[in-house]
Design a protein around this motif. Sequence first.
Motif, PDB file in Angstrom:
ATOM      1  N   SER A   1       0.808  -1.219   0.000  1.00  0.00           N
ATOM      2  CA  SER A   1       0.000   0.000   0.000  1.00  0.00           C
ATOM      3  C   SER A   1       0.841   1.269   0.000  1.00  0.00           C
ATOM      4  CB  SER A   1      -0.921   0.018   1.227  1.00  0.00           C
ATOM      5  OG  SER A   1      -0.152   0.145   2.427  1.00  0.00           O
ATOM      6  N   GLY A   2       2.159   1.121  -0.007  1.00  0.00           N
ATOM      7  CA  GLY A   2       3.021   2.295   0.076  1.00  0.00           C
ATOM      8  C   GLY A   2       2.911   2.995   1.421  1.00  0.00           C
ATOM      9  N   GLY A   3       2.751   2.210   2.479  1.00  0.00           N
ATOM     10  CA  GLY A   3       2.661   2.770   3.828  1.00  0.00           C
ATOM     11  C   GLY A   3       1.290   3.304   4.183  1.00  0.00           C
ATOM     12  N   LYS A   4       0.255   2.889   3.433  1.00  0.00           N
ATOM     13  CA  LYS A   4      -1.083   3.443   3.647  1.00  0.00           C
ATOM     14  C   LYS A   4      -1.960   2.633   4.599  1.00  0.00           C
ATOM     15  CE  LYS A   4      -3.244   6.205   1.451  1.00  0.00           C
ATOM     16  NZ  LYS A   4      -3.760   7.532   1.856  1.00  0.00           N
ATOM     17  N   VAL A   5      -1.420   1.585   5.223  1.00  0.00           N
ATOM     18  CA  VAL A   5      -2.207   0.867   6.225  1.00  0.00           C
ATOM     19  C   VAL A   5      -1.648   1.193   7.609  1.00  0.00           C
ATOM     20  CG1 VAL A   5      -2.866  -0.974   4.638  1.00  0.00           C
ATOM     21  CG2 VAL A   5      -0.831  -1.257   6.068  1.00  0.00           C
ATOM     22  N   VAL A   6      -2.548   1.201   8.595  1.00  0.00           N
ATOM     23  CA  VAL A   6      -2.195   1.662   9.942  1.00  0.00           C
ATOM     24  C   VAL A   6      -2.570   0.601  10.967  1.00  0.00           C
ATOM     25  CG1 VAL A   6      -2.548   3.458  11.678  1.00  0.00           C
ATOM     26  CG2 VAL A   6      -2.620   4.046   9.232  1.00  0.00           C
ATOM     27  N   PRO A   7      -1.607   0.070  11.729  1.00  0.00           N
ATOM     28  CA  PRO A   7      -1.949  -0.878  12.780  1.00  0.00           C
ATOM     29  C   PRO A   7      -2.520  -0.129  13.988  1.00  0.00           C
ATOM     30  CG  PRO A   7       0.406  -0.472  12.821  1.00  0.00           C
ATOM     31  CD  PRO A   7      -0.150   0.334  11.671  1.00  0.00           C
TER      32      PRO A   7
ATOM     33  N   THR B   1      10.688 -20.810  20.114  1.00  0.00           N
ATOM     34  CA  THR B   1      11.522 -19.712  19.619  1.00  0.00           C
ATOM     35  C   THR B   1      11.642 -18.583  20.636  1.00  0.00           C
ATOM     36  OG1 THR B   1       9.748 -18.386  18.632  1.00  0.00           O
ATOM     37  CG2 THR B   1      10.652 -20.183  17.298  1.00  0.00           C
ATOM     38  N   PRO B   2      12.631 -17.724  20.472  1.00  0.00           N
ATOM     39  CA  PRO B   2      12.665 -16.463  21.217  1.00  0.00           C
ATOM     40  C   PRO B   2      11.470 -15.599  20.807  1.00  0.00           C
ATOM     41  CG  PRO B   2      14.820 -16.963  20.280  1.00  0.00           C
ATOM     42  CD  PRO B   2      13.843 -17.924  19.667  1.00  0.00           C
ATOM     43  N   PRO B   3      11.120 -14.581  21.600  1.00  0.00           N
ATOM     44  CA  PRO B   3       9.931 -13.773  21.304  1.00  0.00           C
ATOM     45  C   PRO B   3      10.132 -12.775  20.173  1.00  0.00           C
ATOM     46  CG  PRO B   3      11.020 -12.969  23.282  1.00  0.00           C
ATOM     47  CD  PRO B   3      11.732 -14.230  22.902  1.00  0.00           C
ATOM     48  N   TYR B   4       9.017 -12.372  19.580  1.00  0.00           N
ATOM     49  CA  TYR B   4       8.999 -11.370  18.505  1.00  0.00           C
ATOM     50  C   TYR B   4       7.599 -10.747  18.468  1.00  0.00           C
ATOM     51  CZ  TYR B   4       6.886 -15.434  16.232  1.00  0.00           C
ATOM     52  OH  TYR B   4       6.092 -16.520  15.962  1.00  0.00           O
ATOM     53  N   TYR B   5       7.458  -9.588  17.813  1.00  0.00           N
ATOM     54  CA  TYR B   5       6.136  -8.973  17.629  1.00  0.00           C
ATOM     55  C   TYR B   5       5.349  -9.762  16.591  1.00  0.00           C
ATOM     56  CZ  TYR B   5       7.006  -4.663  20.255  1.00  0.00           C
ATOM     57  OH  TYR B   5       7.242  -3.754  21.253  1.00  0.00           O
ATOM     58  N   ASP B   6       4.021  -9.860  16.828  1.00  0.00           N
ATOM     59  CA  ASP B   6       3.216 -10.564  15.826  1.00  0.00           C
ATOM     60  C   ASP B   6       1.899  -9.856  15.561  1.00  0.00           C
ATOM     61  OD1 ASP B   6       2.565 -12.418  13.920  1.00  0.00           O
ATOM     62  OD2 ASP B   6       2.649 -14.156  15.220  1.00  0.00           O
ATOM     63  N   TYR B   7       0.787 -10.522  15.756  1.00  0.00           N
ATOM     64  CA  TYR B   7      -0.517 -10.106  15.242  1.00  0.00           C
ATOM     65  C   TYR B   7      -0.943  -8.672  15.590  1.00  0.00           C
ATOM     66  CZ  TYR B   7      -1.280 -15.138  14.504  1.00  0.00           C
ATOM     67  OH  TYR B   7      -1.182 -16.432  14.107  1.00  0.00           O
ATOM     68  N   ASN B   8      -1.831  -8.105  14.728  1.00  0.00           N
ATOM     69  CA  ASN B   8      -2.455  -6.820  15.048  1.00  0.00           C
ATOM     70  C   ASN B   8      -3.746  -6.633  14.238  1.00  0.00           C
ATOM     71  OD1 ASN B   8      -1.949  -5.461  12.433  1.00  0.00           O
ATOM     72  ND2 ASN B   8       0.189  -5.436  13.057  1.00  0.00           N
ATOM     73  N   TRP B   9      -4.556  -5.686  14.695  1.00  0.00           N
ATOM     74  CA  TRP B   9      -5.723  -5.222  13.940  1.00  0.00           C
ATOM     75  C   TRP B   9      -5.321  -3.969  13.188  1.00  0.00           C
ATOM     76  CZ3 TRP B   9     -10.018  -7.850  12.983  1.00  0.00           C
ATOM     77  CH2 TRP B   9     -10.431  -8.856  13.868  1.00  0.00           C
ATOM     78  N   THR B  10      -5.536  -3.954  11.883  1.00  0.00           N
ATOM     79  CA  THR B  10      -5.053  -2.886  11.007  1.00  0.00           C
ATOM     80  C   THR B  10      -6.200  -2.313  10.179  1.00  0.00           C
ATOM     81  OG1 THR B  10      -2.817  -3.795  10.849  1.00  0.00           O
ATOM     82  CG2 THR B  10      -3.535  -2.410   9.047  1.00  0.00           C
ATOM     83  N   VAL B  11      -6.129  -0.994   9.906  1.00  0.00           N
ATOM     84  CA  VAL B  11      -7.102  -0.329   9.032  1.00  0.00           C
ATOM     85  C   VAL B  11      -6.364   0.348   7.894  1.00  0.00           C
ATOM     86  CG1 VAL B  11      -8.723   0.077  10.924  1.00  0.00           C
ATOM     87  CG2 VAL B  11      -7.037   1.845  10.336  1.00  0.00           C
ATOM     88  N   HIS B  12      -7.108   0.747   6.866  1.00  0.00           N
ATOM     89  CA  HIS B  12      -6.512   1.531   5.788  1.00  0.00           C
ATOM     90  C   HIS B  12      -6.383   2.977   6.244  1.00  0.00           C
ATOM     91  CE1 HIS B  12      -5.764   3.277   1.846  1.00  0.00           C
ATOM     92  NE2 HIS B  12      -5.514   2.044   1.407  1.00  0.00           N
TER      93      HIS B  12
END
Length: 292
Positions: free
Chosen positions: A103-109, A222-233
């Motif tokens: 999206s060229g950076g057009k989605v927002v978590p 595994t070691p921890p990492y960031y994962d899931y989110n709710w995202t909008v346009h």
Amino acid sequence: MSFCRSLFSSYAARLATAALVTLAGAAAHAQGVLRVTAIPDESPTELARKFEPLGRYLEKQTGMKVEWTPVTDYAAAVEALVNKKVDLAWFGGFTFVQAHVRSGGKVVPLVQRAEDEKFRSVFIADAKSGINKLEDLKGKTLSFGSQSSTSGHLMPRSFLLAAKVNPDVDLKRVSFSGAHDATIAAVASGKVDAGALNISVWEKFLNEKKVDPAVVKVFYTTPPYYDYNWTVHGDMPADLRNKLQQAFLTLDPNTPQGKDILELQRASKFVATKADNYNGIRAAAENAGLLK
């Protein structure tokens, strides 16, 4: 002077038209439907079951009709939000990165579960397989989840490579089950020697006694990492975006409704998030050659 007046009138008309379009878009959201989807990391029936009470809650919080929009695969979830076919999407870290790039950076978590700040994957195998560490996978068969899954493919692949195990070279065969629950089934049935999936689904199966740890075991976490989110346009009106974010942030586990929703989402609570949290996922995808 007449040219200047004409130019000004034309400019004013364009401004007025843009304002009307913006207001019309906001009005459509206010009176219309909020379309929601999620990556299909579990069976369609399970995803719909998990979303039902959340959908009812979001209807009350936004004053909009909420419509569940299932998709066939992870790529379809990305394309649906990027092309504004849906308004709100549940992404894994990797699918968020894919959508952000597409999206060229057009989605927002907006939000993630508190658990998603330190998410992990597990590698499982038949308890009698003799597989006890990642290096033991050499010459064996392994199932990932979806190719676009963060916790079922990207991060497990990243940790395999860090252990000097190249799944495309060192393993007898690599397959993709399509979903975390399908990966468990593939290992339990003997279709593959081992599998990689997200820890949340594994723990759910254990708690519901759908898998016997004496038959299928975890041999690496595994070691921890960031994962899931709710995202909008990013084109979503700011007031609706803020209303949605607050709806998630105010879910209270001490109320019957909040407890029900959070338990189904396998969350203790939701917290605000930002795109920069997923820079590590993007780097892992680029290093593994999976980001196109």
